[in-house]
Design an enzyme around this catalytic site. Structure first.
Site, PDB file in Angstrom:
ATOM      1  N   SER A 128       0.804  -1.221   0.000  1.00 45.96           N
ATOM      2  CA  SER A 128       0.000   0.000   0.000  1.00 45.96           C
ATOM      3  C   SER A 128       0.837   1.271   0.000  1.00 45.96           C
ATOM      4  CB  SER A 128      -0.946   0.011   1.206  1.00 45.96           C
ATOM      5  OG  SER A 128      -1.791  -1.106   1.197  1.00 45.96           O
ATOM      6  N   HIS A 185       0.153   4.621   4.510  1.00 48.98           N
ATOM      7  CA  HIS A 185      -0.365   5.270   3.305  1.00 48.98           C
ATOM      8  C   HIS A 185       0.133   6.715   3.226  1.00 48.98           C
ATOM      9  CE1 HIS A 185      -4.035   2.314   3.332  1.00 48.98           C
ATOM     10  NE2 HIS A 185      -2.871   1.720   3.081  1.00 48.98           N
TER      11      HIS A 185
END
Length: 213
Positions: A128, A185
């Protein structure tokens, strides 16, 4: 003598994005499709094992590990959708450098945050952070592009970055979507931002402001 930080690779396009996606799928299958906890502890990024057990390879291998099919598929869709365009623009060698370096920086930032917060046993897995980095670089290279959310809602690429960052901050602050590494993230965006500043001498904000003129 040219600055090594700005030295360009000779351009080539060798489908690095597809290779990276394939490596993620192979790693997922070989390690038990996310169900093998021993593999998660061995190749995922865990503060106590990295810092006290000297499992230093985890800073690289964690980004090729995933906890479930849905986790893998969602990351690979994002990688393939944005990564191919970015790779064609910067070249495969540059893309490898960007992807791996940003993934390592995301892991290092997450490791530091978890260690300081006392989360020694947490295991971080997934691409991610690196995929979010690819998304930001896509928006820098193609600032006037439009991304269709779910194939229906048109969103300018720079605005998509702002929305994703806002959601990650909101979820982190209010404890939403537990089990999702929101800080990783955000670290992906930060790593890509730093890469743009150092490697290309480009400030994403200025690029996006110029695109709106």
């Amino acid at each position: 003598m040219p600055n090594i930080l700005h030295k360009k690779f000779s351009y080539s396009f060798n489908y690095a994005t597809l290779v990276i996606a394939a490596l993620n799928v192979v790693a997922f299958m070989l390690t038990g499709s996310g169900r093998n906890l021993n593999a998660q502890y061995l190749f995922g990024l865990q503060p106590i094992l990295f810092l006290r057990g000297h499992y230093y390879w985890q800073l690289f291998t964690y980004m090729f590990m995933h906890g479930s099919w849905s986790h893998l598929v969602s990351n690979m869709i994002g990688l393939l959708f944005f990564g191919v365009y970015v790779e064609k623009q910067v070249g495969s060698k540059e893309f490898w450098l960007f992807y791996v370096l940003c993934g390592i920086l995301c892991g290092a930032a997450s490791l530091a945050i978890y260690a300081v917060g006392g989360y020694w046993q947490i295991v971080l897995v997934g691409a991610s952070g690196a995929v979010y980095a690819v998304l930001l670089l896509f928006a820098v290279i193609f600032p006037r592009s439009t991304v269709f959310i779910l194939g229906l809602v048109p969103v300018p690429a720079p605005l998509l970055i702002a929305l994703y960052a806002g959601v990650a901050v909101f979820d982190q602050v209010f404890g939403m979507n537990q089990g999702v590494a929101h800080l990783t993230h955000l670290s992906g965006f930060a790593a890509a931002w730093l890469f743009c500043l150092v490697r290309y001498g480009v400030n994403p904000i200025k690029v996006w402001k110029n695109a709106l003129r």
